[in-house]
Design an enzyme around this catalytic site. Structure first.
Site, mmCIF file in Angstrom:
data_model
loop_
_atom_site.group_PDB
_atom_site.id
_atom_site.type_symbol
_atom_site.label_atom_id
_atom_site.label_comp_id
_atom_site.label_asym_id
_atom_site.label_seq_id
_atom_site.Cartn_x
_atom_site.Cartn_y
_atom_site.Cartn_z
ATOM 1 N N LYS A 33 39.662 49.493 42.762
ATOM 2 C CA LYS A 33 41.121 49.520 41.802
ATOM 3 C C LYS A 33 40.435 49.295 40.355
ATOM 4 O O LYS A 33 39.429 48.714 40.185
ATOM 5 C CB LYS A 33 41.979 48.604 42.481
ATOM 6 C CG LYS A 33 41.549 47.020 42.173
ATOM 7 C CD LYS A 33 42.366 46.090 42.962
ATOM 8 C CE LYS A 33 41.893 44.783 42.978
ATOM 9 N NZ LYS A 33 42.375 43.745 44.014
ATOM 10 N N ARG A 128 52.995 37.753 47.679
ATOM 11 C CA ARG A 128 52.681 38.782 46.677
ATOM 12 C C ARG A 128 52.976 40.242 46.716
ATOM 13 O O ARG A 128 53.991 40.731 46.546
ATOM 14 C CB ARG A 128 51.332 38.539 46.126
ATOM 15 C CG ARG A 128 51.025 39.095 44.845
ATOM 16 C CD ARG A 128 49.413 38.879 44.427
ATOM 17 N NE ARG A 128 48.398 39.787 45.606
ATOM 18 C CZ ARG A 128 47.346 40.261 45.118
ATOM 19 N NH1 ARG A 128 46.668 39.865 43.933
ATOM 20 N NH2 ARG A 128 46.664 40.809 45.974
ATOM 21 N N TYR A 242 34.895 33.682 10.272
ATOM 22 C CA TYR A 242 36.213 33.175 10.203
ATOM 23 C C TYR A 242 36.330 31.506 10.432
ATOM 24 O O TYR A 242 35.775 31.025 11.403
ATOM 25 C CB TYR A 242 37.185 33.666 11.408
ATOM 26 C CG TYR A 242 37.634 35.137 11.039
ATOM 27 C CD1 TYR A 242 38.200 35.453 9.799
ATOM 28 C CD2 TYR A 242 37.466 36.228 11.998
ATOM 29 C CE1 TYR A 242 38.595 36.769 9.529
ATOM 30 C CE2 TYR A 242 37.741 37.598 11.544
ATOM 31 C CZ TYR A 242 38.492 37.952 10.434
ATOM 32 O OH TYR A 242 38.996 39.095 10.153
ATOM 33 N N MET A 290 37.016 40.440 16.270
ATOM 34 C CA MET A 290 37.660 41.936 16.887
ATOM 35 C C MET A 290 36.438 42.936 17.296
ATOM 36 O O MET A 290 36.057 43.286 18.432
ATOM 37 C CB MET A 290 38.770 42.635 16.296
ATOM 38 C CG MET A 290 39.526 43.600 17.189
ATOM 39 S SD MET A 290 40.526 44.512 16.164
ATOM 40 C CE MET A 290 41.857 43.314 16.083
HETATM 41 C C1 LIG Z 1 41.415 43.311 44.753
HETATM 42 C C2 LIG Z 1 41.586 43.214 46.273
HETATM 43 C C3 LIG Z 1 40.688 43.107 47.117
HETATM 44 C C4 LIG Z 1 39.145 43.008 46.667
HETATM 45 O O1 LIG Z 1 39.137 41.478 46.381
HETATM 46 P P1 LIG Z 1 37.599 40.891 45.828
HETATM 47 O O2 LIG Z 1 37.816 39.358 45.708
HETATM 48 O O3 LIG Z 1 37.379 41.511 44.643
HETATM 49 O O4 LIG Z 1 36.720 41.000 46.888
HETATM 50 C C5 LIG Z 1 40.813 43.274 48.521
HETATM 51 N N1 LIG Z 1 42.249 43.229 49.072
HETATM 52 C C6 LIG Z 1 43.225 43.496 48.163
HETATM 53 C C7 LIG Z 1 44.463 43.288 48.779
HETATM 54 C C8 LIG Z 1 43.242 43.281 46.909
HETATM 55 O O5 LIG Z 1 44.033 43.235 46.076
#
Ligand SMILES: *Cc1c(COP(=O)(O)O)cnc(C)c1O
Length: 344
Positions: A33, A128, A242, A290
């Site tokens: 993802k 969630r 800065y 930045m």
């Molecule tokens: C992001 C996610 C994972 C992977 O989690 P990691 O901690 O990066 O291994 C697995 N299952 C779900 C539902 C997630 O949202």
């Protein structure tokens, strides 16, 4: 080189996946993802498919298209957000498997794509995503004969092995799914490390493959090289950057490099972070801007052309700690401005 360079080592990524896979006796998928945690969903997924990964996970249907293109027609690509309004065409076109999160999503899916595979996401206490236990009790007899591809849930505290929430969620997951014929999945990276009780039929690691905690044996996957724009001499008592937050105590040489918080090198990164020439650390001094960072290179024998901020000595988790965040956020904020290279 005029922009900072992000190099992604697909070889160590694959070896991290192998190391996680070796901890389980079940199948191991891969979470890609958020553009594979910022490292590029296409190249990362292709490398993992070559390594034998058959199950990929994305957050949203839109992310599935690039993964499908990279992994070919046969691998399963599951979508954590399930089947949302407007997703049907994407799910069908790219043959993505939604992990349904509510009775509403289940109805939508059955109506829009009655022949199309789906999985089920259950809420075991994280609150969630996922179908609530009461709704699952009502739907289970209707869903199970349709052979969901996967029944899964997610752990809220898996990075803390002693947290009682882990056992609690495991117990709830068992209560909700024991006797089910569908393959089951509970563990991400943290869950893999909790041991075989948590593994079921399929594990879904993300961060551990990308070189981050809680997988302590992960090998670093990313290096970041920062090109030097100029080097200047600073007299004792003169300040840099800065807010005049750093003042030279000796005659110093300061290198200004082309990267900053717009490249995910967070302004909050405090002391103790270096940039390296080979193995030699040079401290970051002054505020991170930045697009610019200033580095004390006084002790180098000659002025460098570039400095490396992420390497085998200083990892995403070191930067995260210095910025008060987690490695996941460092990786996913690296951003689009880098020139990218992949080591195959
Ligand atoms: C992001 C996610 C994972 C992977 O989690 P990691 O901690 O990066 O291994 C697995 N299952 C779900 C539902 C997630 O949202």
């Amino acid at each position: 080189m005029s922009t900072a360079r992000l190099t992604i080592n697909l070889y160590t990524l694959a070896s991290n996946w192998q190391a996680l896979d070796a901890k389980t006796s079940c199948e191991t998928g891969a979470v890609v993802k958020a553009d594979a945690y910022g490292l590029g969903a296409g190249p990362v997924s292709a490398a993992l498919a070559e390594e034998g990964v058959r199950n990929f996970f994305v957050a949203a249907a839109e992310e599935g298209a690039a993964v499908r293109e990279a992994v070919g027609p046969d691998a399963t690509i599951s979508v954590f957000s399930g089947h949302m309004e407007g997703d049907s065409d994407l799910l069908r076109q790219h043959n993505l498997t939604p992990l349904l999160n509510s009775s509403e999503q289940f109805r939508r899916h059955r109506q829009a794509l009655p022949e199309h595979a789906f999985g089920i996401q259950l809420d075991t206490g994280m609150n969630r995503l996922g179908i609530e236990p009461a709704d699952w009790a009502a739907l289970r007899t209707e869903i199970e004969p349709l052979n969901p591809s996967l029944v899964m849930s997610h752990l809220a505290c898996a990075d803390e092995p002693d947290n009682p929430m882990n056992r609690h969620q495991l117990r709830v997951f068992r209560e909700l799914t024991d006797g089910s014929a569908a393959p089951r999945s509970l563990a991400a990276t943290g869950g893999i490390l909790l041991g075989s009780d948590y593994h079921f039929d399929l594990c879904r690691p993300g961060i551990g493959m990308y070189g981050g905690q809680p997988f302590a044996h992960a090998k670093p996957v990313v290096t970041v090289d920062l090109p030097v724009i100029q080097v200047r001499e600073v007299e004792p008592g003169e300040s840099v950057g800065y807010g005049n937050s750093w003042v030279a105590r000796r005659k110093s040489r300061i290198a200004t490099v082309a990267a900053g918080y717009a490249d995910g090198l967070h302004r909050a990164i405090g002391g103790g972070i270096d940039a390296f020439v080979a193995d030699r650390p040079c401290p970051i001094v002054g505020r991170i801007s930045m697009d610019l960072i200033t580095i004390d290179v006084t002790d180098l024998p000659e002025d460098p052309e570039r400095l490396r901020i992420l390497n085998g000595h200083q990892t995403v988790d070191d930067l995260a700690e210095a910025a008060g965040t987690i490695g996941y956020e460092i990786l996913t904020s690296l951003g689009a401005r880098y020139s990218r290279g992949y080591i195959e």
